[in-house]
Design an enzyme around this catalytic site. Structure first.
Site, PDB file in Angstrom:
ATOM      1  N   CYS A 106      -5.866   1.458   5.592  1.00  0.00           N
ATOM      2  CA  CYS A 106      -6.432   0.176   6.023  1.00  0.00           C
ATOM      3  C   CYS A 106      -5.847  -0.213   7.390  1.00  0.00           C
ATOM      4  CB  CYS A 106      -6.151  -0.909   4.978  1.00  0.00           C
ATOM      5  SG  CYS A 106      -4.428  -1.469   5.005  1.00  0.00           S
TER       6      CYS A 106
ATOM      7  N   CYS B 153      -1.958  -0.815   7.309  1.00  0.00           N
ATOM      8  CA  CYS B 153      -1.203   0.449   7.245  1.00  0.00           C
ATOM      9  C   CYS B 153      -1.345   1.218   8.545  1.00  0.00           C
ATOM     10  CB  CYS B 153      -1.655   1.286   6.057  1.00  0.00           C
ATOM     11  SG  CYS B 153      -1.133   0.579   4.490  1.00  0.00           S
TER      12      CYS B 153
ATOM     13  N   HIS C  97       0.818  -1.206   0.000  1.00  0.00           N
ATOM     14  CA  HIS C  97       0.000   0.000   0.000  1.00  0.00           C
ATOM     15  C   HIS C  97       0.857   1.264   0.000  1.00  0.00           C
ATOM     16  CE1 HIS C  97      -4.037  -1.909   1.416  1.00  0.00           C
ATOM     17  NE2 HIS C  97      -3.506  -2.531   0.389  1.00  0.00           N
TER      18      HIS C  97
ATOM     19  N   GLU D  45       0.768   3.972   1.748  1.00  0.00           N
ATOM     20  CA  GLU D  45       1.202   4.482   3.061  1.00  0.00           C
ATOM     21  C   GLU D  45       2.454   3.736   3.526  1.00  0.00           C
ATOM     22  OE1 GLU D  45      -1.748   3.376   2.069  1.00  0.00           O
ATOM     23  OE2 GLU D  45      -3.380   4.111   3.300  1.00  0.00           O
TER      24      GLU D  45
END
Ligand SMILES: Nc1ccn([C@H]2C[C@H](O)[C@@H](COP(=O)(O)O)O2)c(=O)n1
Ligand SMILES: [Zn+2]
Length: 182
Positions: A119, A122, A93, A95
């Site tokens: 999410c 993260c 992801h 992040e």
């Protein structure tokens, strides 16, 4: 909201400079600059369905990490096909990539500008890294357990999470000369 649409709609409004000596008005404010950096980073993503970008900023307003969602290094997009139903097992992801891409020792006390709500996985990384403030553009799945879990963890950890409100909804980037008529 689709990030591609958002990017397409961005157009930064400049205002004429009343005099040669006066400070230029209509310049990009810091927060829009940081979120625009995240939006631009998202354009690097090869995910055909969803492009996410993230930008980490320290307390001196320096960008210290940028990332977007993508397959791990060495996992080619041809082998780890984006059309597979279980791509979530593999994709890194935005992040997490922004944190791992940091060009400083740590990101303690930093702000995170991200185009989508983080999410649960993260959120754990954000909390453990010491990031203190998150600005996001939209939460695509607020009712999904992973996003409810991330909200709970971030709140418990004292990380502030704020929906981003831009001063300028649109920023136009022109990469061909002449630049900005100067
Ligand atoms: N905060 C987020 C949310 C999603 N992503 C990435 C992961 C996938 O490549 C893509 C789509 O996610 P989905 O809508 O299937 O959960 O977006 C991310 O990097 N950061
Ligand atoms: Zn995530």
């Amino acid at each position: 909201m689709d990030i591609n649409n958002l990017t397409a709609k961005m157009s930064f409004e400049d205002s004429p400079n009343p005099s040669k000596s006066a400070k230029r008005v209509g310049y990009l404010k810091w927060e829009d600059y940081f979120m625009a950096t995240a939006v631009l980073a998202a354009q690097r993503s090869k995910d055909p369905n969803c492009q996410v970008g993230a930008c980490i900023v320290n307390t001196d307003k320096r960008i210290v990490g940028v990332g977007y969602n993508g397959m791990p290094n060495g996992c080619s997009d041809e082998v780890f096909d984006w059309t597979q139903t279980n791509k979530q097992l593999y994709v890194c992801h935005a992040e997490m990539n922004a944190i791992l891409n940091k060009n400083v020792i740590d990101v303690k006390g930093c702000d995170l500008y991200v185009t989508r709500y983080p999410c649960n996985e993260c959120a754990k990384v954000i909390i453990q890294s010491g990031i203190k403030n998150i600005y996001y553009i939209y939460n695509k799945h607020p009712d999904k357990p992973i996003y409810i879990a991330s909200g709970k963890m971030l709140e418990a950890a004292g990380v502030s999470v704020m929906k981003f409100v831009p001063e300028n909804n649109e920023i136009l980037l022109n990469l061909s000369p002449p630049q900005m008529h100067c």
